[in-house]
Design an enzyme around this catalytic site. Sequence first.
Site, mmCIF file in Angstrom:
data_model
loop_
_atom_site.group_PDB
_atom_site.id
_atom_site.type_symbol
_atom_site.label_atom_id
_atom_site.label_comp_id
_atom_site.label_asym_id
_atom_site.label_seq_id
_atom_site.Cartn_x
_atom_site.Cartn_y
_atom_site.Cartn_z
ATOM 1 N N LYS A 191 -27.584 20.956 9.639
ATOM 2 C CA LYS A 191 -28.177 20.112 8.687
ATOM 3 C C LYS A 191 -28.971 20.925 7.974
ATOM 4 O O LYS A 191 -28.468 20.650 6.454
ATOM 5 C CB LYS A 191 -29.513 19.088 9.640
ATOM 6 C CG LYS A 191 -30.294 19.645 9.657
ATOM 7 C CD LYS A 191 -32.065 20.114 8.801
ATOM 8 C CE LYS A 191 -32.700 20.826 9.172
ATOM 9 N NZ LYS A 191 -34.095 20.731 8.783
ATOM 10 N N THR A 248 -33.968 17.282 3.922
ATOM 11 C CA THR A 248 -33.274 19.068 3.877
ATOM 12 C C THR A 248 -32.523 18.828 2.463
ATOM 13 O O THR A 248 -32.714 19.638 2.101
ATOM 14 C CB THR A 248 -32.506 18.984 5.239
ATOM 15 O OG1 THR A 248 -33.474 18.885 6.276
ATOM 16 C CG2 THR A 248 -32.418 20.663 4.603
#
Length: 331
Positions: A191, A248
């Site tokens: 991620k 994120t």
Amino acid sequence: MTTAIIGAGSWGTALAIVLAPRFEQVRLWAHETDLVERMTSTRENDVFLTGFKLPQNVRPVSDLKLALEDAEVVAGVMPSRFARQLYRAMLPHLNPEMRFVSATKGLENGTLLRMSEVARQVIGEKFSPRIAVLSGPTFAREVARGEPAAVVISSEDQALAGSIQREFSGPTFRLYTNDDPAGVEIGAALKNVIAIGAGICQGLGLGNNSIAALITRGLAEITRLAVAMGGRPSTLAGLAGLGDLVLTCTGDLSRNRGVGIELAKGRKLADIVSGMTMIAEGVETTSAAVDLARKYNVDLPITEQMDSILRRGRSPREAIRELMERTLKNE
């Protein structure tokens, strides 16, 4: 009970704060002796998490033996590049009764091992460790402020996951158990790579459509790799996959997204990294992810383009254009 947190960066410090009410003592280990001295006297981590007071039962230390003495739970929250050497330094002070929580999000370059695998390989030289993985959508400052957060504690040993869940969970910190550490760790590592791409889209002014597409296709490639490595698609649809990816890629506190924004402005990677207090794990994870994709014969087009930007200096705009011009296919 006593828990030892190895790594006093922003996330390690936030964990110490949120776990303090759950344990008799929390020992927070940092490599920098001067930082430990200041944390002891001012009760604040003035480098990695300013503005938050450490509870009185959080004890900053710079001696690993002291940090680990009589600790029932040991949480590894060090940067991935230092994980192996720190676990090796810890080894003389570890015992089979300890339970381990790996909270580092990354991969080891060269070996391509997940962080729990690094810990198991090193500690396994002395005894077979019980290890769980902690991951999910968390910004350290929000956790330290007491804002509600939900994360995953994952282990093939469900009794271990359950015990950590009960001991770590509190009014603002909720843990869900999971028995797919491979899926959790691949989601946690990759991620950060996709978030660099999201930052690039933001920095280039490409709009929300582009970022939404990048997140969605990024999740697809993370899932492909995780499944190839033994993970489950359902794990990547949960907190440790989609949840962490969305946070994120969109949150202003994301260091990896920030790297992408600066790259889009034309800044050199070396200059960006040198100006950062904390490590953006995605920078180092990208090359390991590309190597894993080759090993498992998995297509990771976004990750490959991020690698071309980070390691070969490719223009971010050219990389995004190539993604859009790939051969058309079914979703």
